[in-house]
Write a protein that holds these residues in place. Sequence first.
Motif, PDB file in Angstrom:
ATOM      1  N   VAL B 117      27.016  39.577  49.143  1.00 44.85           N
ATOM      2  CA  VAL B 117      27.881  39.295  48.003  1.00 44.85           C
ATOM      3  C   VAL B 117      29.333  39.370  48.470  1.00 44.85           C
ATOM      4  N   VAL B 118      30.080  38.286  48.253  1.00 43.34           N
ATOM      5  CA  VAL B 118      31.520  38.286  48.494  1.00 43.34           C
ATOM      6  C   VAL B 118      32.183  38.337  47.129  1.00 43.34           C
ATOM      7  N   PHE B 119      32.852  39.457  46.856  1.00 41.20           N
ATOM      8  CA  PHE B 119      33.410  39.705  45.520  1.00 41.20           C
ATOM      9  C   PHE B 119      34.938  39.627  45.614  1.00 41.20           C
ATOM     10  N   VAL B 120      35.523  38.636  44.962  1.00 39.64           N
ATOM     11  CA  VAL B 120      36.968  38.437  45.020  1.00 39.64           C
ATOM     12  C   VAL B 120      37.605  39.096  43.795  1.00 39.64           C
ATOM     13  N   ASN B 121      38.352  40.165  44.038  1.00 38.16           N
ATOM     14  CA  ASN B 121      38.936  40.945  42.940  1.00 38.16           C
ATOM     15  C   ASN B 121      40.433  40.669  42.865  1.00 38.16           C
ATOM     16  N   ASN B 122      40.863  39.919  41.822  1.00 37.44           N
ATOM     17  CA  ASN B 122      42.307  39.729  41.657  1.00 37.44           C
ATOM     18  C   ASN B 122      42.806  40.335  40.348  1.00 37.44           C
ATOM     19  N   ALA B 123      41.991  41.217  39.751  1.00 41.01           N
ATOM     20  CA  ALA B 123      42.403  42.044  38.617  1.00 41.01           C
ATOM     21  C   ALA B 123      42.793  41.229  37.383  1.00 41.01           C
ATOM     22  N   ILE B 124      42.265  40.014  37.268  1.00 44.43           N
ATOM     23  CA  ILE B 124      42.653  39.172  36.127  1.00 44.43           C
ATOM     24  C   ILE B 124      41.658  38.011  36.011  1.00 44.43           C
ATOM     25  N   TYR B 125      41.566  37.411  34.819  1.00 44.93           N
ATOM     26  CA  TYR B 125      40.841  36.146  34.682  1.00 44.93           C
ATOM     27  C   TYR B 125      41.797  35.032  35.087  1.00 44.93           C
ATOM     28  N   GLY B 126      41.606  34.435  36.235  1.00 42.86           N
ATOM     29  CA  GLY B 126      42.558  33.437  36.716  1.00 42.86           C
ATOM     30  C   GLY B 126      42.420  32.096  36.023  1.00 42.86           C
ATOM     31  N   MET B 127      41.189  31.566  35.986  1.00 42.92           N
ATOM     32  CA  MET B 127      40.987  30.182  35.560  1.00 42.92           C
ATOM     33  C   MET B 127      41.372  29.952  34.103  1.00 42.92           C
ATOM     34  N   THR B 128      41.071  30.906  33.242  1.00 40.84           N
ATOM     35  CA  THR B 128      41.263  30.686  31.809  1.00 40.84           C
ATOM     36  C   THR B 128      42.673  31.016  31.341  1.00 40.84           C
TER      37      THR B 128
END
Lengths: 70, 248
Positions: B117-128
Amino acid sequence: MNRVTINEEICKECEYCITFCPKKTILKKKDTLNKKGYYPAIAENLEDCIACGICATVCPEAAIKVEKDV
Amino acid sequence: MKTVYERPKVLTDEYMKYCGGCGHGIINKLIAEIIEEENLAEKAIMIWPIGCSVYADRYFNVDSVCALHGRAPATGTGIKRALEDNLVVVYQGDGDMVSEGMAEIMHAGIRGEKFTVVFVNNAIYGMTGGQMAPTTLMEQKTSTSPQGRSADNAGFPVNMAEIIGSLHGCHYSERVAVNSPANIRKTKEAIRKAFKYQLDGKGLSFVEIVSPCPTGWGVSPVKALDWIGETVLNQYPLGVFKAPKEGE
């Protein structure tokens, strides 16, 4: 001379390469826009380049090719 | 001339739809480099999530599936159990994994599924549009927490690498970041290790990557990297939370 080739059309002007390049004289922003509306990074003064590859490592678009003169 | 770096052939020529400075671009590139260096293009199956990386199947010259929102580990379970010799890589963002898909990732870890599992954590919903996610930091301003996240109505951030690392079914869990050239190289080695454990038939290998979202955070890309180092890593410390014992 080492060579840095940047695919200007896919560059999105994040400036990571400009920020992390250890030689501050090489990478800078072009003064004209690319097709997508960004000022892409360009490489000049390549006699200073040590071909460390850091610009290519940090580039999110994989737009940079680095070649070392051997 | 000796080539120091060039675009990996595993990546297609498709224009990436990520914003300028997005960490997804760096992480996609690292995965493509490893697949190319380890000669895994014929073996790899990528499971993409819903989120900014939803189009990533177009960027890779490997087999891909796009899972339902949060259900990438469930899709990965089915594929890995049917095709044991393939390299199955589940790629998820923090909104996808920690909010919608918390049950799926927890049970994949509990069952000890043998994929990466590669989990990308950017602390926010980016796309929406930069809404608050479960991983949003305390006091962090987002479009749905304009006064900053408060514990009273939104609770606390979730540290996935520690949680997954505490499960018996997990073989390897590490948190890395992509905020500097050194950390990007460490991230690549962490993903490479995770792939190796999977190919050795071990349990779940989990890599959490702290990644910038300059658009969602409302700062320039370079400032976003600074903010990771100054703030985000205090909540999400880098480190190995589950490492295989000697000889495992």
